[in-house]
Write a protein that holds these residues in place. Structure first.
Motif, PDB file in Angstrom:
ATOM      1  N   ARG A   8       0.833  -1.208   0.000  1.00 27.23           N
ATOM      2  CA  ARG A   8       0.000   0.000   0.000  1.00 27.23           C
ATOM      3  C   ARG A   8       0.858   1.245   0.000  1.00 27.23           C
ATOM      4  O   ARG A   8       1.932   1.251   0.609  1.00 27.23           O
ATOM      5  N   PRO A   9       0.419   2.298  -0.650  1.00 26.94           N
ATOM      6  CA  PRO A   9       1.214   3.533  -0.658  1.00 26.94           C
ATOM      7  C   PRO A   9       1.323   4.100   0.749  1.00 26.94           C
ATOM      8  O   PRO A   9       0.376   4.079   1.522  1.00 26.94           O
ATOM      9  N   ARG A  10       2.506   4.570   1.099  1.00 24.36           N
ATOM     10  CA  ARG A  10       2.731   5.133   2.439  1.00 24.36           C
ATOM     11  C   ARG A  10       3.514   6.430   2.317  1.00 24.36           C
ATOM     12  O   ARG A  10       4.240   6.654   1.360  1.00 24.36           O
ATOM     13  N   SER A  11       3.405   7.205   3.377  1.00 27.57           N
ATOM     14  CA  SER A  11       4.277   8.377   3.454  1.00 27.57           C
ATOM     15  C   SER A  11       5.676   7.895   3.801  1.00 27.57           C
ATOM     16  O   SER A  11       5.877   6.771   4.214  1.00 27.57           O
ATOM     17  N   VAL A  12       6.668   8.752   3.642  1.00 25.06           N
ATOM     18  CA  VAL A  12       8.054   8.362   3.904  1.00 25.06           C
ATOM     19  C   VAL A  12       8.186   8.007   5.384  1.00 25.06           C
ATOM     20  O   VAL A  12       7.924   8.826   6.268  1.00 25.06           O
ATOM     21  N   PRO A  13       8.579   6.753   5.696  1.00 22.36           N
ATOM     22  CA  PRO A  13       8.656   6.341   7.096  1.00 22.36           C
ATOM     23  C   PRO A  13       9.921   6.854   7.763  1.00 22.36           C
ATOM     24  O   PRO A  13      10.921   7.124   7.118  1.00 22.36           O
ATOM     25  N   THR A  14       9.841   6.980   9.071  1.00 25.09           N
ATOM     26  CA  THR A  14      11.037   7.333   9.843  1.00 25.09           C
ATOM     27  C   THR A  14      11.594   6.126  10.569  1.00 25.09           C
ATOM     28  O   THR A  14      12.776   6.050  10.831  1.00 25.09           O
ATOM     29  N   THR A  15      10.726   5.183  10.934  1.00 19.96           N
ATOM     30  CA  THR A  15      11.173   3.932  11.561  1.00 19.96           C
ATOM     31  C   THR A  15      10.407   2.781  10.934  1.00 19.96           C
ATOM     32  O   THR A  15       9.425   2.983  10.206  1.00 19.96           O
ATOM     33  N   ALA A  16      10.839   1.557  11.252  1.00 19.61           N
ATOM     34  CA  ALA A  16      10.143   0.375  10.745  1.00 19.61           C
ATOM     35  C   ALA A  16       8.699   0.346  11.224  1.00 19.61           C
ATOM     36  O   ALA A  16       7.811  -0.166  10.532  1.00 19.61           O
ATOM     37  N   LEU A  17       8.445   0.905  12.396  1.00 16.11           N
ATOM     38  CA  LEU A  17       7.095   0.925  12.943  1.00 16.11           C
ATOM     39  C   LEU A  17       6.125   1.663  12.019  1.00 16.11           C
ATOM     40  O   LEU A  17       4.959   1.283  11.887  1.00 16.11           O
ATOM     41  N   ASP A  18       6.629   2.719  11.352  1.00 10.99           N
ATOM     42  CA  ASP A  18       5.773   3.509  10.466  1.00 10.99           C
ATOM     43  C   ASP A  18       5.310   2.716   9.249  1.00 10.99           C
ATOM     44  O   ASP A  18       4.329   3.094   8.592  1.00 10.99           O
ATOM     45  N   LEU A  19       6.002   1.620   8.926  1.00 12.76           N
ATOM     46  CA  LEU A  19       5.630   0.806   7.766  1.00 12.76           C
ATOM     47  C   LEU A  19       4.448  -0.106   8.053  1.00 12.76           C
ATOM     48  O   LEU A  19       3.817  -0.622   7.129  1.00 12.76           O
ATOM     49  N   LEU A  20       4.165  -0.317   9.330  1.00 14.66           N
ATOM     50  CA  LEU A  20       3.131  -1.278   9.709  1.00 14.66           C
ATOM     51  C   LEU A  20       1.745  -0.655   9.635  1.00 14.66           C
ATOM     52  O   LEU A  20       1.580   0.573   9.661  1.00 14.66           O
ATOM     53  N   ASP A  21       0.732  -1.509   9.547  1.00 15.74           N
ATOM     54  CA  ASP A  21      -0.665  -1.083   9.555  1.00 15.74           C
ATOM     55  C   ASP A  21      -0.934  -0.202  10.780  1.00 15.74           C
ATOM     56  O   ASP A  21      -0.384  -0.437  11.861  1.00 15.74           O
ATOM     57  N   GLU A  22      -1.789   0.785  10.631  1.00 18.96           N
ATOM     58  CA  GLU A  22      -2.073   1.728  11.710  1.00 18.96           C
ATOM     59  C   GLU A  22      -2.588   1.017  12.965  1.00 18.96           C
ATOM     60  O   GLU A  22      -2.246   1.365  14.091  1.00 18.96           O
ATOM     61  N   LYS A  23      -3.397  -0.018  12.756  1.00 22.78           N
ATOM     62  CA  LYS A  23      -3.940  -0.767  13.899  1.00 22.78           C
ATOM     63  C   LYS A  23      -2.810  -1.455  14.675  1.00 22.78           C
ATOM     64  O   LYS A  23      -2.838  -1.515  15.908  1.00 22.78           O
ATOM     65  N   ILE A  24      -1.807  -1.953  13.957  1.00 21.48           N
ATOM     66  CA  ILE A  24      -0.646  -2.582  14.606  1.00 21.48           C
ATOM     67  C   ILE A  24       0.088  -1.541  15.456  1.00 21.48           C
ATOM     68  O   ILE A  24       0.473  -1.805  16.597  1.00 21.48           O
ATOM     69  N   ARG A  25       0.259  -0.353  14.880  1.00 17.62           N
ATOM     70  CA  ARG A  25       0.987   0.690  15.613  1.00 17.62           C
ATOM     71  C   ARG A  25       0.259   1.055  16.910  1.00 17.62           C
ATOM     72  O   ARG A  25       0.881   1.270  17.944  1.00 17.62           O
ATOM     73  N   GLU A  26      -1.073   1.093  16.862  1.00 14.95           N
ATOM     74  CA  GLU A  26      -1.852   1.391  18.072  1.00 14.95           C
ATOM     75  C   GLU A  26      -1.654   0.310  19.134  1.00 14.95           C
ATOM     76  O   GLU A  26      -1.502   0.606  20.329  1.00 14.95           O
TER      77      GLU A  26
END
Length: 909
Positions: A8-26
């Protein structure tokens, strides 16, 4: 590899965490992760980009979450029925641990998770067959069983991810080879899926990758372990009692501690010496599951501070925070030390602290070398078995059962996809011919067809682990199974009255029947430590060779910070020098004459020395017509020889043995040995040529050789012996170095170093007093016993309770009488007899017995209830116990005496 899902298209991540689904990050935030570990930062982007991956990192760096966070991220958008991810661990105990961690994540994310192994209840298995979880946690053996059920097999079609935990633990075994084929069989149903291996540090990580993925591409993430380790080596002397006291002093200074030992024998001996501390438990594979789990729980809660463990605690079972790891004696291998010390800390960004407690000259130098290699990240190579014929036979039978009939070319294609079966066409033909002979398959031109025998064979051979029957040890005091003994030990040694050590205590055998040994804690006897087969950890050639170099250079200060260790090592070699003995090393072999034969001091490690010893023994036997006994260690071989054969003759044999001929000589050496017979029977069982429950002792070696000589069965037995029990390549390299002069050979008298190999390592261990602990166990058990109180006055009141809840003077609440009987739960039918108006003669006898019981309680109160709750204690025996007027511990000793007598005599009643 085909993409598993569209990125899926994403904004430029700063960490590996930013690459994960938003629900995972929560959910990660709710879990309290402040940041990701180095392993997680490197692994997650690769996994999200669909790479097959091997992640090698120290314990406690979040390997499990490194794999599962991206898998969870993808599972949130994966549709379809069936298992979507399979998590394989080598141990059921790890399954339990992983399940408890995964249940939280899956609950938070709305995913389902299940565990399936040999202990999974039938109702849970049915539930999984009808409604498969998204994530299935299992073992290699239970994974095999999934292919045999029609419903379960269908659930494999949607597998997108397979995670193999502690993959290094499987990769160099036949269990691993079987698993590697199972992965190809899943791919035959599901198509290509993502493979993720989680491993401790190994010397050749690429081999782990090849094992996991075969010829497919993979990525490797390796987090160096050395920066996380603080390892020291201390010398604690060579007297066992003094060593045990040193361990106790270390424990006094440390907090929560794992004490690792190399064998269960040592675990039991050390546990026995430290038992009276009250804060130490023993943990190993021959203890029953409930005993192990209880020890783990008590350690986790802080009820005990120390676990003495074998490799059962090496893997990442969560037992809470461990401050320090003590390794008792050399760990023998670098990878073991790294894995064991890595258990300490077990948190991100912490240093793992470990101390090796060395126990002799060889042990000290070996420990120093292994600690240096661990700090330099120089672990041993893993060598997956290639073209193991019995694994192939097992999997061909499994594939035939799975498909009914199948083209042999398709079978070869499945096998060849595995990293453990290369160029296997010729072997496959030989294996199928052998299998057809034993009716495991039928051949029909280019096809193989399943047989009725094949399914029966598979139910007995889901595992490639060779079986040895275990005999339960039942403690009559705690009424619990405390462990098992190998059948070979029981047959050869155990008898009524014998004393042995397990669970850190001495036990005396009271009775042996129905596959169970009844025991009591022994307090006044010497004990032989039980013998568990196959535990000796072999020292590898590179370690032994460096120990030889350290003997030669004597650069102890470069290796050791402990001044006591340096003084001891230097002083030991000074005594050798003082006796004008040459010091055997990496460039010198010494042959020393003794009254028993010849000691060959060779720094070759166990497996190379095993190969050399057996080759020399067959050559000497052939030339001199005499039998040769051998004892093998990492640094010396003892050849037991007749008086006419001395070191000079052995030197001639070494000079004349061609390195290229070692393998051929060893085949001759092994052909009539018990070792070869044992291995041949094991392999033949996996081929279905011998029934799984066939008695090894009853099979003639001559008959076996007649049946299997020059067959694929015998060839596999030799292959496994040469790879698992001997290092033929290292032996040939040592011989080549002798022939070209890089290693010199000298002859002399028995030296202090040579005599090290002549002293037995088996101790008769004088027991400590465990009387108080035995009494405590009995008291706690009796307090928890169920009891039924019944009023013999009004005969209307009955109460079910436990002994600890009984008042000092039991009284009926209906009629206030104290004539109250105390019954065991299975005696409840007696109450119905007591209530009858008209009684048979038998019922009148029961009434008299109840009145006797109630009168005892009337006169002695709760003390009588305690006695009557004991095993095999009725009113007559209880009266005798109470008549002694014993109080406190003495009272419980009388109860124990009565229980012991019951166990010894009940079969004759």
């Amino acid at each position: 590899m085909e993409p598993i899902s569209e990125p899926r298209p994403r904004s430029v991540p700063t960490t590996a965490l930013d690459l994960l689904d938003e629900k995972i990050r929560e959910v990660v935030e709710r879990r309290g992760f402040s940041s990701l570990s180095e392993a997680q930062e490197q692994a997650i982007p690769l996994l999200l980009d669909n790479h097959n991956l091997v992640l090698i990192a120290p314990t406690g760096t979040g390997k499990t979450e490194s794999a599962m966070l991206p898998v969870f991220s993808r599972l949130l958008s994966t549709v379809g029925e069936g298992f979507k991810a399979i998590y394989v661990t080598p141990l059921r105990s790890l399954n339990r641990d992983i399940l408890s961690r995964m249940e939280w994540w899956c609950r938070e994310l709305g995913l389902s998770v299940g565990v399936r192994h040999g202990d999974t209840p039938q109702n849970e298995r049915r539930k999984q067959a009808l409604s498969p979880p998204d994530l299935l946690i299992t073992t290699p053996e239970t994974l095999q069983a999934l292919f045999m059920g029609s419903r379960l097999k269908k659930h494999l079609k949607n597998v997108r991810y397979v995670i193999v935990d502690e993959v290094h633990e499987l990769a160099d075994s036949k269990r691993g080879a079987q698993l590697s084929v199972a992965l190809e069989r899943i791919a035959a149903h599901a198509g290509e899926f993502q493979r993720i291996g989680l491993s401790a540090t190994v010397g050749n990580p690429a081999a782990i990758g090849r094992f996991l993925v075969g010829a497919r591409p993979f990525s490797l993430v390796e987090v160096p372990v050395a920066s996380h380790l603080d390892i020291s080596v201390r010398f604690i002397g060579d007297d066992f009692s003094a060593q045990a006291r040193s361990v106790g002093k270390c424990l006094d200074r440390l907090g929560s501690t794992l004490v690792f030992v190399n064998t269960r024998v040592t675990a039991e001996a050390l546990g026995h010496h430290l038992f009276t501390r009250g804060d130490v438990e023993v943990h190993h594979g021959s203890l029953s599951k409930d005993v192990r789990v209880d020890a783990e729980d008590r350690f986790r809660r802080g009820a005990i501070r120390t676990l003495i463990s074998t490799s059962s605690m090496e893997l990442g079972i969560d037992i809470g925070h461990i401050e320090h790891v003590l390794q008792f004696g050399s760990p023998r291998q670098v990878s073991r030390l790294v894995q064991r010390v890595g258990r300490a800390g077990h948190r991100l960004d912490t240093i793992s602290h470990g101390t090796v407690l060395a126990t002799g000259f060889d042990d000290l130098l070996e420990s120093l070398v292994i600690a240096r290699r661990a700090r330099a990240n120089e672990c041993e190579d893993i060598r997956p078995p290639v073209n193991a014929a019995d694994v192939m036979a097992n999997q061909v039978a499994a594939i035939a059962v799975e498909y009914g009939e199948i083209e042999l070319a398709r079978v070869e294609q499945i096998l060849a996809g595995s990293g453990c079966f290369e160029n296997c066409s010729e072997l496959l033909e030989s294996v199928c011919t052998q299998m057809a002979e034993h009716r495991l398959i039928r051949r029909d031109g280019t096809r193989i067809i399943r047989t009725a025998r094949a399914r029966r064979y598979l139910t007995e051979n889901l595992s490639m682990i060779h079986d040895e029957r275990k005999v339960e040890i039942f403690d009559i005091v705690s009424r619990r199974t405390v462990g098992t003994l190998d059948e070979s030990f029981v047959i050869g040694w155990v008898h009524t009255g014998a004393v042995f050590i397990t669970k850190g205590q001495l036990w005396r055998v009271l009775d042996m029947e129905s596959g169970k040994i009844s025991v009591e804690p022994a307090t006044k006897a010497k004990g032989e430590v039980p013998s568990w087969e196959g535990e000796q950890i072999p020292v590898p050639y590179p370690v032994a060779d460096e120990v030889g170099a350290l003997r030669r250079t004597r650069e102890f200060l470069r290796y050791a910070a402990d001044p006591h260790a340096v003084r001891y090592a230097a002083g030991f070699l000074a005594r050798v020098d003082g006796g004008h003995f040459p010091v055997p090393s990496d460039t010198l072999v010494t042959l020393e004459n003794t009254t028993e034969g010849v000691v060959c001091n060779i720094c070759g490690g166990h497996k190379a020395n095993e190969a050399l010893a057996r080759a020399l023994s067959v050559l000497i036997s052939a030339r001199y017509g005499t039998s040769v006994g051998i004892e093998v260690g990492a640094y010396r071989i003892l050849l037991r020889l007749p008086s006419g054969v001395r070191a000079l003759e052995v030197q001639e044999m070494l000079a004349g043995l061609d390195p290229a001929h070692v393998g051929g000589v060893l085949k001759l050496a092994l052909k009539r040995t018990a070792l070869f017979k044992w291995k041949l029977v094991q392999v033949a069982k996996k081929f279905g040529a011998i029934d799984a429950d066939a008695d090894y002792e009853r099979i003639s070696i001559h008959r076996l050789i007649d049946l299997f000589d020059d067959t694929v069965v015998a060839a596999e037995a030799y292959r496994e012996l040469f790879s698992d029990y001997m290092d033929v390549d290292a032996a040939a390299a040592i011989l080549a170095a002798i022939h070209d002069g890089r290693i010199a050979v000298t002859i002399g008298a028995l030296s202090p170093l040579g005599s090290e190999g002549l002293s037995s390592s088996r101790d008769m261990i004088a027991p400590l007093s465990v009387d108080q602990a035995v009494i405590g166990t009995l008291m706690r058990r009796l307090e928890k016993e169920d009891v039924i109180l019944f009023c013999m006055n009004c005969r209307k009141w009955k109460s079910k309770t436990t002994v600890e809840r009984v008042p000092d003077r039991p009284q009926c609440p209906l009629c206030n009488a104290r004539l109250v009987a105390a019954l065991k739960p299975w005696d409840e039918p007696m109450i119905a007899a007591a209530k009858k108006q008209k009684k048979t003669e038998e019922e009148r006898a029961l009434e008299v017995r109840l009145l006797r019981n109630a009168n005892i309680v009337l006169s002695s109160g709760k003390k009588a209830v305690v006695a009557l709750a004991a095993k095999g204690v009725g009113p007559e025996v209880a009266s005798r116990i109470l008549a002694t007027l014993a109080e406190g511990d003495s009272f419980y000793r009388e109860i124990l005496k009565a229980e012991r007598n019951y166990v010894k005599t009940h079969r004759y009643w």
